[in-house]
Design a protein around this motif. Structure first.
Motif, PDB file in Angstrom:
ATOM      1  N   VAL A 313       0.839  -1.194   0.000  1.00  0.00           N
ATOM      2  CA  VAL A 313       0.000   0.000   0.000  1.00  0.00           C
ATOM      3  C   VAL A 313       0.876   1.248   0.000  1.00  0.00           C
ATOM      4  O   VAL A 313       0.674   2.174  -0.782  1.00  0.00           O
ATOM      5  N   LEU A 314       1.877   1.277   0.882  1.00  0.00           N
ATOM      6  CA  LEU A 314       2.722   2.472   0.977  1.00  0.00           C
ATOM      7  C   LEU A 314       3.618   2.608  -0.252  1.00  0.00           C
ATOM      8  O   LEU A 314       3.914   3.724  -0.665  1.00  0.00           O
ATOM      9  N   ALA A 315       4.022   1.499  -0.855  1.00  0.00           N
ATOM     10  CA  ALA A 315       4.825   1.564  -2.084  1.00  0.00           C
ATOM     11  C   ALA A 315       4.045   2.270  -3.179  1.00  0.00           C
ATOM     12  O   ALA A 315       4.597   3.037  -3.977  1.00  0.00           O
ATOM     13  N   ARG A 317       2.075   4.628  -2.877  1.00  0.00           N
ATOM     14  CA  ARG A 317       1.883   6.054  -2.600  1.00  0.00           C
ATOM     15  C   ARG A 317       3.179   6.856  -2.614  1.00  0.00           C
ATOM     16  O   ARG A 317       3.151   8.066  -2.405  1.00  0.00           O
ATOM     17  N   GLN A 318       4.296   6.187  -2.825  1.00  0.00           N
ATOM     18  CA  GLN A 318       5.577   6.864  -2.775  1.00  0.00           C
ATOM     19  C   GLN A 318       5.690   7.833  -3.938  1.00  0.00           C
ATOM     20  O   GLN A 318       5.420   7.472  -5.089  1.00  0.00           O
ATOM     21  N   PRO A 320       3.980  10.500  -5.257  1.00  0.00           N
ATOM     22  CA  PRO A 320       2.813  10.404  -6.140  1.00  0.00           C
ATOM     23  C   PRO A 320       3.017  11.221  -7.414  1.00  0.00           C
ATOM     24  O   PRO A 320       3.552  12.329  -7.368  1.00  0.00           O
ATOM     25  N   PRO A 321       2.600  10.662  -8.541  1.00  0.00           N
ATOM     26  CA  PRO A 321       2.777  11.388  -9.810  1.00  0.00           C
ATOM     27  C   PRO A 321       1.907  12.639  -9.835  1.00  0.00           C
ATOM     28  O   PRO A 321       0.841  12.672  -9.230  1.00  0.00           O
TER      29      PRO A 321
ATOM     30  N   LEU B  54       6.943   5.746   7.635  1.00  0.00           N
ATOM     31  CA  LEU B  54       6.906   5.942   6.191  1.00  0.00           C
ATOM     32  C   LEU B  54       5.716   6.777   5.762  1.00  0.00           C
ATOM     33  O   LEU B  54       5.849   7.676   4.926  1.00  0.00           O
ATOM     34  N   GLN B  58       6.019  10.269   3.837  1.00  0.00           N
ATOM     35  CA  GLN B  58       5.369  10.508   2.549  1.00  0.00           C
ATOM     36  C   GLN B  58       4.517  11.768   2.618  1.00  0.00           C
ATOM     37  O   GLN B  58       4.483  12.570   1.685  1.00  0.00           O
ATOM     38  N   ARG B  65       0.683  21.454  -3.406  1.00  0.00           N
ATOM     39  CA  ARG B  65      -0.528  21.043  -4.100  1.00  0.00           C
ATOM     40  C   ARG B  65      -1.740  21.609  -3.388  1.00  0.00           C
ATOM     41  O   ARG B  65      -1.651  22.090  -2.258  1.00  0.00           O
ATOM     42  N   TYR B  73      -5.102  12.488  -0.990  1.00  0.00           N
ATOM     43  CA  TYR B  73      -3.907  11.637  -0.860  1.00  0.00           C
ATOM     44  C   TYR B  73      -3.929  10.972   0.506  1.00  0.00           C
ATOM     45  O   TYR B  73      -3.671   9.782   0.654  1.00  0.00           O
ATOM     46  N   PHE B  76      -2.121   7.451   6.756  1.00  0.00           N
ATOM     47  CA  PHE B  76      -2.589   6.236   7.415  1.00  0.00           C
ATOM     48  C   PHE B  76      -2.445   6.340   8.930  1.00  0.00           C
ATOM     49  O   PHE B  76      -1.481   6.909   9.434  1.00  0.00           O
ATOM     50  N   TYR B 111      -6.620  -4.433   6.278  1.00  0.00           N
ATOM     51  CA  TYR B 111      -5.377  -5.220   6.315  1.00  0.00           C
ATOM     52  C   TYR B 111      -5.304  -6.008   7.616  1.00  0.00           C
ATOM     53  O   TYR B 111      -4.426  -5.788   8.462  1.00  0.00           O
TER      54      TYR B 111
END
Lengths: 497, 470
Positions: A313-315, A317-318, A320-321, B54, B58, B65, B73, B76, B111
């Protein structure tokens, strides 16, 4: 032979007349019907939920087609484009649906892939209370699409499990076998009648078989008979493969009962009293049915640990484009991955830039970034599952669990297959809509016809049966081992001492 | 008379080789379960902390933006691992590990660890709590079922009673004997385990009163089983029939009644399916303010109100960002809708729990599970606490973002927040609930356990006086 039949008749009469026999039969009958009903109800719940969702999906598509029919009766691309432009000018909502929100309706974002309950699902709830039987395909990245497929089952209920047929067979049936068989020889020996019986021309072996057979018939015949009758009432027996599956299940129940009967005979043959027998058998039950599965799970999980889902999931979102800046690059990469969708007139240089294209590409890119981590997770899970299936040979209870789940189609194997097919469907969905969104297409009735639909492809029966037969063979080995121990112990059994 | 009876009982038991085997087995299983539990806890803590870092990273590294885009976006919230899950993992495999916090939606925690596991994992319930709940009572039953019934069968009961021993002393002596024999190996093992645990960093997070309270629950439960075993032993004619009755109770208490109660609870108060819940939420949202739908009557009404409030003619002339206001208002609407639906869902859970509480009277293992999970922080109350705090944070998070949009641009200007703004939003820091919060709401389970611990031994005393006769 005559004396054997006499023993058989006598034992059957004793069993039928005894309080223990009646209690066990009553309890087993009630639990079997209850368990079967629970399985039927669960399968029905899933089926109804899926039908409702699919119905609404079809209604939405029908509504879209109706709008098209009214605003662009010819159904040609030019007519539809004109209708869209007109609707935009008039700022009404009755515009033909655009590809970005394609066949998506407000409730079901996109199309849904469903895993229908297998015909023999009533045999075991399995993992179906935990694993979702729906998977969405839409323009939004996978982790957000799934939000309304997620169940809200009470976690306490998930932890407690359900009283389904599998639970009755795996956990309760052995205890009932032990209730009827822990004192096979010990009761007669303690009562002083064993020596008397064996002073007649009857061997210890025949006596035992005479005692075991009625118990085996009761403890196997009752659940199998009631289940077959129940399934016949629900009309499931006529579906293809069901009779064969049910026959295999009956064999499984018989093998499981015979294993415990053999274990009871072995323990009886050690010459202890009935209380000591009961204790030893309960200890064996706990070891095989409760402790051993835990140990095997620790083995399998530590050998093939599954990375946490959050990694994937976090991959995704890294970094974001950006919708606008990254669009040309993402479009190039998308067409490079799908070269068959590229034509001289429609390719990465002819894309219609804007929110729709940018959004779609960004969401697809998010899913693409999660793919390596997702693949690692699925691979680890598949390996753990395969190892668990092999380790199951070490525990008869796990063998029964895995085999029943396979027959019922409610286990991890079928669900993993579904997830793989759902992934492929998602991929097709994205290709279908991506190609149209990027080129600024409108959706025509022909597009609605051509839209990818999902139908779950069942595993070939032969493959399932191979696994089931392997499980049965494993269980038979356990039964044989118990019988061997029983025979060895019986040779040393002292009737009077 | 109690002491000699107890001493005799202890010696008899300690001489029995089967007791040594039982003791070794129980200790090995406990040690293995605690080791596995500890490893599971450390792994979960490491995974959750890494994910927490993480997701925050992020968030803080987002480029400039639109704040509403950033709200989509999202971020979590990770459920913290509870240290006492090594003792009682409780519902942990079936509880979501993370909540996706975004604009407009209160997502469920997703999850769940059990989803990414095999069916074998669901059969593997042998935690330390499971051993203490299922196997130790079994050991008690096996040791105590023949205490009176066996003596009656052998004829020695008559001799003992003819010595003029009081029934009360007999029961107490025998009870003490069995308890001492079991306690001789269990108590040091448990104390050692607790000491080792308390010395670890995670163990420091758990209060000593909390640990003591868990122990009280288990002690009460075991005392009740001892009383029951002695009561049945006094009444039953033979040791075999005593054992059969007690094993039947053990199986019902440990397996059958809990699962039946859960089934009944679900049948009487069914939980909506995923689709039903989503439909319900969506239907209510459709009839509210949806900022993404420009033609909704609510939107038109809000616009009219704003224009009047600021005395301008068009939204472009507003001194605040029109969309910032729209998102703020629409969050209020969606928050109210989600509150309603989740409250209804939790009300169903609560009604289901009431049925299980009633069943606990017949099966004290239900009360023990609830007590143990409650204090370990691995039950539903701790989960609800996590969901509530995460939701409070999400609402504050969205509000700050929408206010930033509203206050830093005008009309319908396009606006992008500076990246430094993301760091100013506080981080969500969550801890497993403390002892006081864990105990609150668990009074009923402690009550049932204490009742069980009093009534069962009382029944033993009563049965002894009525049925142990020369």
């Amino acid at each position: 032979m005559g004396s054997f039949l006499a023993i058989l008749r006598h034992e059957e009469r004793m069993l039928r007349g005894s309080a223990a026999g009646r209690w066990v039969a009553g309890l087993l009958g009630v639990l079997t019907v209850y368990g079967l009903f629970a399985g039927v109800a669960m399968a029905e719940r899933h089926r109804r939920m899926q039908e409702r969702l699919l119905e609404r999906q079809e209604e939405t598509i029908a509504a879209h087609l109706e709008v098209l029919r009214q605003s662009a009766p010819g159904g040609t691309r030019e007519e539809v484009e004109a209708a869209v432009a007109e609707a935009r000018r008039a700022a009404t909502r009755e515009a033909p649906a655009q590809p970005l929100f394609g066949a998506s309706s407000p409730n079901a974002k996109g199309q849904v892939a469903v895993l229908p309950p297998a015909p023999l699902a009533p045999l075991a709830v399995g993992q179906t209370d935990l694993l979702p039987s729906l998977a969405g395909a839409s323009e939004i990245n996978r982790h957000r699409t799934a939000e309304d497929r997620y169940g809200y089952e009470n976690p306490q209920r998930l932890a407690a499990g359900q009283l389904d047929l599998a639970l009755v067979v795996i956990y309760l049936l052995p205890l009932l076998v032990l209730a009827l068989a822990h004192d096979l020889l010990a009761a007669e020996k303690e009562g002083g009648t064993l020596a008397l019986v064996l002073s007649n021309p009857v061997t210890l072996r025949n006596l035992l078989v005479g005692k075991v057979l009625p118990r085996a018939l009761l403890l196997t015949g009752l659940p199998v008979g009631l289940t077959a009758a129940g399934l016949a009432l629900t009309g499931v027996l006529t579906a293809p493969g069901v009779l064969a599956g049910l026959a295999l299940w009956a064999l499984l129940v018989a093998a499981w009962v015979l294993f415990w009967l053999a274990a009871a005979v072995a323990v009886n043959a050690l010459g202890w009293g009935s209380a000591a027998n009961a204790t030893a058998l309960v200890a064996l039950y706990l070891a095989l049915v409760v402790a051993l599965p835990s140990f095997l799970h620790v083995l399998a999980a530590s050998r093939h640990p599954v990375p946490p889902r959050m990694e994937a999931v976090l991959a995704s979102r890294q970094d974001p484009p950006d919708f606008s800046e990254d669009t040309p690059r993402l479009a190039r990469e998308w067409y490079a991955r799908n070269p068959d969708l590229r034509t001289p007139e429609r390719n990465e240089t002819t894309i219609r830039e804007g929110f729709a294209t940018g959004f779609f590409l960004a969401q697809a890119e998010m899913d693409r970034r999660a793919e390596p981590a997702e693949a690692r997770i699925e691979e680890a899970l598949a390996r753990q599952q395969r190892l668990a299936a092999r380790l199951a040979l070490l525990s008869p209870a796990v063998l029964v669990r895995e085999t029943v789940n396979d027959l019922a189609g409610t286990g991890v194997v079928r669900h993993q297959r579904f997830r793989t097919q759902a992934d492929r469907f998602r991929h097709e969905w994205r290709r279908f809509f991506g190609a149209r969104i990027f080129q600024g297409d409108v959706l025509t009735p022909a597009d609605y016809q051509a839209m990818p639909r999902f139908t779950y492809q069942e595993e070939p029966q032969a493959a399932v049966y191979r696994r089931v037969l392997a499980g049965l063979a494993g269980l038979a080995l356990w039964g044989l081992a118990a019988l061997t121990v029983a025979r060895w112990a019986l040779r040393r059994y002292s009737v009077s001492g | 008379m109690v002491a000699p009876i107890a001493r005799r009982e202890i010696l008899d038991i300690l001489r029995d080789r089967r007791f040594h085997l039982t003791a070794v087995l129980l200790l090995s299983l406990l040690a293995a379960a605690l080791a596995a539990g500890w490893s599971g806890f450390r792994q979960m803590r490491a995974e959750q902390e890494a994910a927490q870092r993480l997701t925050r990273e992020q968030w803080e590294n987002l480029p400039a933006r639109n704040p509403h885009g950033a709200a989509h976006y999202g971020i979590f919230a990770l459920r913290p691992a509870a240290p006492l899950s090594l003792l009682d993992p409780g519902l942990d495999p079936f509880l979501g590990r993370a909540i996706y916090q975004e604009a407009h939606f209160q997502n469920p925690a997703r999850y769940r660890a059990a989803e990414d596991a095999t069916a074998l994992a669901r059969m593997a319930d042998l935690s330390a709590a499971g051993i203490l709940r299922l196997l130790v009572p079994l050991a008690i039953l096996l040791l105590a079922h023949a205490v009176f019934a066996g003596e009656r069968e052998r004829g020695t009961l008559r001799q003992v009673l003819s010595l003029g021993v009081r029934h009360r002393d007999l029961v107490l002596g025998k009870a003490l004997g069995v308890a001492a024999a079991l306690g001789a190996f269990l108590v040091p093992a448990v104390l050692l385990g607790l000491l080792v645990f308390r010395l670890s960093p995670a163990g420091q997070e758990v209060s000593v009163p909390g640990l003591a309270l868990i122990a009280v629950g288990y002690l009460a439960y075991h005392l009740g089983f001892l009383g029951l075993a002695l009561a049945v032993s006094a009444v039953a004619r033979t040791a075999s029939s005593a054992l059969a009755i007690l094993l039947g109770f053990w199986a019902c208490n440990g397996f059958l009644v809990p699962v039946l109660a859960s089934d009944l609870a679900e049948r009487l108060h069914p939980i909506p399916t995923a689709v039903e819940f989503a439909e319900g939420v969506h239907h209510d949202l459709e009839h509210g303010l949806d900022g993404h739908r420009p033609d909704s009557p609510f939107m038109k009404e809000l616009e009219a109100r704003l224009l009047a409030q600021y005395r301008v003619a068009t939204r472009e002339e507003l001194p605040v960002n029109f969309w910032g206001v729209v998102w703020l208002e629409s969050e209020k609407v969606s928050d109210a809708v989600m509150d309603r639906h989740y409250a209804a869902l939790w009300e169903r859970y609560r009604r289901q729990e009431r049925i299980e509480r009633a069943a606990a009277v017949a099966a004290p293992s239900i009360a023990l599970r609830s007590w143990s999970m409650g204090l370990a922080g691995t039950g539903l109350p701790a989960y609800r606490d996590f969901l509530t705090r995460a939701e409070e944070y999400r609402r504050q998070f969205n509000r700050r973002l929408n206010e930033n949009l509203r206050d830093n641009s005008r009309g319908t200007e396009s606006y992008m927040a500076d990246p430094s703004f993301w760091k100013t939003l506080p981080e969500l820091v969550l801890h497993p609930p403390g002892t006081r919060e864990s105990v609150a709401g668990q009074a009923w389970s402690l009550g049932v356990l204490l009742l069980w611990a009093v009534l069962a031994p009382a029944a033993a005393l009563f049965a002894a006086s009525r049925f142990l006769r020369v």
